[in-house]
Design a protein around this motif. Structure first.
Motif, PDB file in Angstrom:
ATOM      1  N   TYR A  31       0.834  -1.203   0.000  1.00  0.00           N
ATOM      2  CA  TYR A  31       0.000   0.000   0.000  1.00  0.00           C
ATOM      3  C   TYR A  31       0.875   1.262   0.000  1.00  0.00           C
ATOM      4  CZ  TYR A  31      -3.526  -3.418   1.364  1.00  0.00           C
ATOM      5  OH  TYR A  31      -4.356  -4.510   1.401  1.00  0.00           O
ATOM      6  N   ALA A  32       1.963   1.222   0.761  1.00  0.00           N
ATOM      7  CA  ALA A  32       2.878   2.359   0.782  1.00  0.00           C
ATOM      8  C   ALA A  32       3.515   2.566  -0.590  1.00  0.00           C
ATOM      9  CB  ALA A  32       3.961   2.149   1.839  1.00  0.00           C
ATOM     10  N   TYR A  33       3.860   1.457  -1.247  1.00  0.00           N
ATOM     11  CA  TYR A  33       4.448   1.550  -2.590  1.00  0.00           C
ATOM     12  C   TYR A  33       3.451   2.171  -3.562  1.00  0.00           C
ATOM     13  CZ  TYR A  33       6.278   0.015  -7.114  1.00  0.00           C
ATOM     14  OH  TYR A  33       6.735  -0.019  -8.406  1.00  0.00           O
ATOM     15  N   GLY A  34       2.207   1.702  -3.535  1.00  0.00           N
ATOM     16  CA  GLY A  34       1.189   2.257  -4.432  1.00  0.00           C
ATOM     17  C   GLY A  34       0.953   3.730  -4.182  1.00  0.00           C
ATOM     18  N   ALA A  35       0.892   4.128  -2.900  1.00  0.00           N
ATOM     19  CA  ALA A  35       0.684   5.541  -2.574  1.00  0.00           C
ATOM     20  C   ALA A  35       1.855   6.386  -3.056  1.00  0.00           C
ATOM     21  CB  ALA A  35       0.498   5.703  -1.064  1.00  0.00           C
ATOM     22  N   ALA A  36       3.093   5.855  -2.912  1.00  0.00           N
ATOM     23  CA  ALA A  36       4.273   6.604  -3.346  1.00  0.00           C
ATOM     24  C   ALA A  36       4.278   6.808  -4.859  1.00  0.00           C
ATOM     25  CB  ALA A  36       5.547   5.874  -2.901  1.00  0.00           C
ATOM     26  N   VAL A  37       3.884   5.783  -5.607  1.00  0.00           N
ATOM     27  CA  VAL A  37       3.830   5.910  -7.066  1.00  0.00           C
ATOM     28  C   VAL A  37       2.777   6.934  -7.476  1.00  0.00           C
ATOM     29  CG1 VAL A  37       3.253   4.701  -9.210  1.00  0.00           C
ATOM     30  CG2 VAL A  37       4.719   3.602  -7.508  1.00  0.00           C
ATOM     31  N   VAL A  38       1.623   6.918  -6.800  1.00  0.00           N
ATOM     32  CA  VAL A  38       0.575   7.905  -7.091  1.00  0.00           C
ATOM     33  C   VAL A  38       1.092   9.317  -6.821  1.00  0.00           C
ATOM     34  CG1 VAL A  38      -1.684   8.764  -6.369  1.00  0.00           C
ATOM     35  CG2 VAL A  38      -1.330   6.311  -6.708  1.00  0.00           C
ATOM     36  N   LEU A  39       1.829   9.486  -5.733  1.00  0.00           N
ATOM     37  CA  LEU A  39       2.390  10.806  -5.413  1.00  0.00           C
ATOM     38  C   LEU A  39       3.401  11.246  -6.470  1.00  0.00           C
ATOM     39  CD1 LEU A  39       2.896  10.507  -1.553  1.00  0.00           C
ATOM     40  CD2 LEU A  39       1.268  11.981  -2.744  1.00  0.00           C
ATOM     41  N   LEU A  40       4.183  10.302  -6.992  1.00  0.00           N
ATOM     42  CA  LEU A  40       5.143  10.654  -8.050  1.00  0.00           C
ATOM     43  C   LEU A  40       4.423  11.119  -9.308  1.00  0.00           C
ATOM     44  CD1 LEU A  40       7.841   7.826  -7.754  1.00  0.00           C
ATOM     45  CD2 LEU A  40       8.020  10.202  -7.014  1.00  0.00           C
ATOM     46  N   VAL A  41       3.318  10.465  -9.633  1.00  0.00           N
ATOM     47  CA  VAL A  41       2.515  10.915 -10.772  1.00  0.00           C
ATOM     48  C   VAL A  41       1.952  12.307 -10.487  1.00  0.00           C
ATOM     49  CG1 VAL A  41       0.466  10.454 -12.162  1.00  0.00           C
ATOM     50  CG2 VAL A  41       1.953   8.561 -11.472  1.00  0.00           C
ATOM     51  N   GLY A  42       1.526  12.526  -9.239  1.00  0.00           N
ATOM     52  CA  GLY A  42       1.020  13.834  -8.850  1.00  0.00           C
ATOM     53  C   GLY A  42       2.055  14.929  -8.969  1.00  0.00           C
ATOM     54  N   VAL A  43       3.313  14.593  -8.691  1.00  0.00           N
ATOM     55  CA  VAL A  43       4.394  15.575  -8.837  1.00  0.00           C
ATOM     56  C   VAL A  43       4.488  16.055 -10.277  1.00  0.00           C
ATOM     57  CG1 VAL A  43       6.904  15.852  -8.792  1.00  0.00           C
ATOM     58  CG2 VAL A  43       5.744  14.766  -6.876  1.00  0.00           C
ATOM     59  N   LEU A  44       4.372  15.129 -11.226  1.00  0.00           N
ATOM     60  CA  LEU A  44       4.476  15.501 -12.636  1.00  0.00           C
ATOM     61  C   LEU A  44       3.297  16.339 -13.099  1.00  0.00           C
ATOM     62  CD1 LEU A  44       5.776  12.108 -14.114  1.00  0.00           C
ATOM     63  CD2 LEU A  44       7.101  14.117 -13.445  1.00  0.00           C
ATOM     64  N   ILE A  45       2.171  16.240 -12.398  1.00  0.00           N
ATOM     65  CA  ILE A  45       0.967  16.960 -12.813  1.00  0.00           C
ATOM     66  C   ILE A  45       0.833  18.301 -12.090  1.00  0.00           C
ATOM     67  CG2 ILE A  45      -1.563  16.877 -12.920  1.00  0.00           C
ATOM     68  CD1 ILE A  45      -1.324  13.817 -13.067  1.00  0.00           C
ATOM     69  N   VAL A  46       0.963  18.278 -10.763  1.00  0.00           N
ATOM     70  CA  VAL A  46       0.724  19.493  -9.974  1.00  0.00           C
ATOM     71  C   VAL A  46       1.918  19.867  -9.099  1.00  0.00           C
ATOM     72  CG1 VAL A  46      -1.771  19.121  -9.926  1.00  0.00           C
ATOM     73  CG2 VAL A  46      -0.352  18.146  -8.102  1.00  0.00           C
ATOM     74  N   GLY A  47       3.076  19.282  -9.365  1.00  0.00           N
ATOM     75  CA  GLY A  47       4.243  19.539  -8.534  1.00  0.00           C
ATOM     76  C   GLY A  47       4.799  20.944  -8.682  1.00  0.00           C
ATOM     77  N   ILE A  48       5.582  21.362  -7.692  1.00  0.00           N
ATOM     78  CA  ILE A  48       6.216  22.681  -7.684  1.00  0.00           C
ATOM     79  C   ILE A  48       7.551  22.600  -8.406  1.00  0.00           C
ATOM     80  CG2 ILE A  48       7.165  24.503  -6.217  1.00  0.00           C
ATOM     81  CD1 ILE A  48       5.231  23.644  -4.066  1.00  0.00           C
ATOM     82  N   GLU A  49       7.824  23.548  -9.271  1.00  0.00           N
ATOM     83  CA  GLU A  49       9.088  23.585  -9.987  1.00  0.00           C
ATOM     84  C   GLU A  49      10.049  24.538  -9.292  1.00  0.00           C
ATOM     85  OE1 GLU A  49      10.889  24.484 -14.461  1.00  0.00           O
ATOM     86  OE2 GLU A  49       8.735  24.242 -14.138  1.00  0.00           O
ATOM     87  N   SER A  50      11.294  24.101  -9.131  1.00  0.00           N
ATOM     88  CA  SER A  50      12.330  24.926  -8.524  1.00  0.00           C
ATOM     89  C   SER A  50      13.668  24.557  -9.128  1.00  0.00           C
ATOM     90  CB  SER A  50      12.363  24.706  -7.004  1.00  0.00           C
ATOM     91  OG  SER A  50      13.411  25.431  -6.411  1.00  0.00           O
ATOM     92  N   LEU A  68       9.585   7.482 -13.354  1.00  0.00           N
ATOM     93  CA  LEU A  68       8.835   8.675 -12.943  1.00  0.00           C
ATOM     94  C   LEU A  68       9.755   9.725 -12.330  1.00  0.00           C
ATOM     95  CD1 LEU A  68       5.663   6.998 -11.376  1.00  0.00           C
ATOM     96  CD2 LEU A  68       5.799   8.256 -13.536  1.00  0.00           C
ATOM     97  N   ILE A  69      10.750   9.290 -11.567  1.00  0.00           N
ATOM     98  CA  ILE A  69      11.688  10.242 -10.953  1.00  0.00           C
ATOM     99  C   ILE A  69      12.618  10.845 -11.993  1.00  0.00           C
ATOM    100  CG2 ILE A  69      13.573  10.430  -9.275  1.00  0.00           C
ATOM    101  CD1 ILE A  69      12.131   8.242  -7.656  1.00  0.00           C
TER     102      ILE A  69
END
Length: 381
Positions: free
Chosen positions: A88-107, A164-165
């Motif tokens: 479950y932690a792995y699945g949540a982490a992958v979803v968050l990585l996809v979220g970074v590409l969509i709504v992540g902050i650029e710096s 994804l990273i």
């Protein structure tokens, strides 16, 4: 009975009672003491590296405090429950990585963070811990050494977050997460012919990454590593100034708060990736030797825990977490001293950080769980 004999019995009883207390707390006192001393020394160095900014020290202290709390909580989790929760932690982490590409902050040209009210965090850091747990959980459910099916599934689980990273882009973190997963496969008894085949296949893979995956600035880092003097005012500036700082420290250093390269802003990122150059300039070779000895003690304790783990799953996760921690230290020191290309890896427990510190402490919590939970028996031991 003699008084000496009675006194010895009392001392042994007190020792057993102390050990029982630490076991009930699910904490390893040796590792805990090492971490406390190391983090205190890290704040000491960071205070000088960040230009005596107390606000940053307070933030770092807060992250460390959160990290120790997370470590204590993770240490309470039995290995059986940890193994069940990891997918479950792995699945949540992958979803968050996809979220970074969509709504992540650029710096600074990279999109690696997700912003929440009051703070932001880097989801890729979570995979540094979740990745070895995931592969260890998968492999421990099958006979070892792993066959082609087990290896294929492991590489698939590893490849998804790495790709994804790389898209963020964050080559350094992607490589470290990849290494953490590969360590689990090696510790599981990967056959030598498979290792040899992988080494041969790595040559075309590296060629393909150079031509089709790596960005221009990443290629420039490799070229700068080979010849930093080719662009002393541009891409070679960081490593040249780092070498000057390390060399100018000599045997005993210039003294705390007296380093010139960092305080006169010659050394960039002095409070993150290049903080060991600050330590070398102010405390010299002696200070660096003490730092390396402290790292060696922590790594040695991790190896001891892995070797004494009662289950296959415990040995795999403890061994991979310890070896990955060693790689973090080796890569940071190697890139700062010019032995490796600069890939943006902070010095563990010393460099400024938030998510990275909490993730590291969670990893140490896993080590303590392996060491103190003696009643978990997996399918294969």
């Amino acid at each position: 009975m003699s008084r000496d004999f009675i006194r010895q019995l009392d001392d042994n009883h007190d020792l057993r009672r102390t050990q029982s207390l630490w076991n009930r707390l699910r904490l390893d006192p040796v590792l805990l003491l090492m971490l406390l001393m190391f983090c205190a020394a890290g704040l000491f160095v960071l205070y000088s590296a960040n230009g005596r900014d107390m606000d940053m020290i307070m933030r770092q202290s807060t992250y460390l405090a959160i990290g120790f709390v997370v470590m204590a909580v993770v240490a309470q989790v039995p290995q059986r429950l940890m193994q069940r929760l990891t997918p479950y932690a792995y699945g949540a982490a992958v979803v968050l990585l996809v979220g970074v590409l969509i709504v992540g902050i650029e710096s600074k040209g990279a999109q690696r963070w997700i912003s929440l009210p009051g703070f932001r965090f880097q989801p890729s850091e979570i995979l540094k811990l979740v990745m070895p747990l995931t592969i260890a959980g998968w492999l421990s459910r099958h006979p070892l050494p792993p066959g082609y099916k087990e290896i294929g599934v492991s590489l698939l689980l590893l490849g998804i977050p790495v790709v994804l990273i790389l898209e963020q882009p964050d080559l350094g973190t992607a490589l470290l997460i990849g290494v953490s997963g590969i360590f689990v496969l090696l510790l599981a008894g990967l056959r030598w012919r498979i290792i040899g085949t992988a080494v041969l296949l790595a040559i075309p893979v590296i060629w393909a990454m150079w031509h089709f995956v790596m960005h221009g600035y990443q290629k420039q880092r490799v070229l700068t590593f080979l010849n930093p003097e080719s662009d002393p005012w541009g891409s070679g500036w960081n490593i040249i100034q780092s070498k000057i700082a390390i060399g100018s420290g000599g045997l005993y250093g210039k003294g705390w708060l007296l380093g010139t390269q960092s305080h006169l802003d010659f050394l960039p990122e002095s409070h993150t990736d290049f903080i060991i150059a600050v330590l070398a300039e102010e405390f010299g070779l002696l200070g660096v030797t003490v730092l390396l000895a402290a790292y060696a003690l922590i790594i040695g304790r991790g190896i001891y825990i892995a070797m004494n783990a009662q289950t296959l799953y415990g040995r795999l996760i403890a061994g991979s977490i310890t070896l990955t921690f060693f790689v973090y230290v080796f890569v940071n020191i190697g890139m700062v001293s010019g032995l490796l290309p600069v890939v943006g890896v902070p010095l563990p427990l010393v460099s400024r950080g938030g998510t990275s510190i909490v993730t590291l402490m969670a990893g140490f919590g896993v080590l303590m769980s392996v060491h103190t939970h003696k009643n978990f028996l997996g399918r294969y031991t």
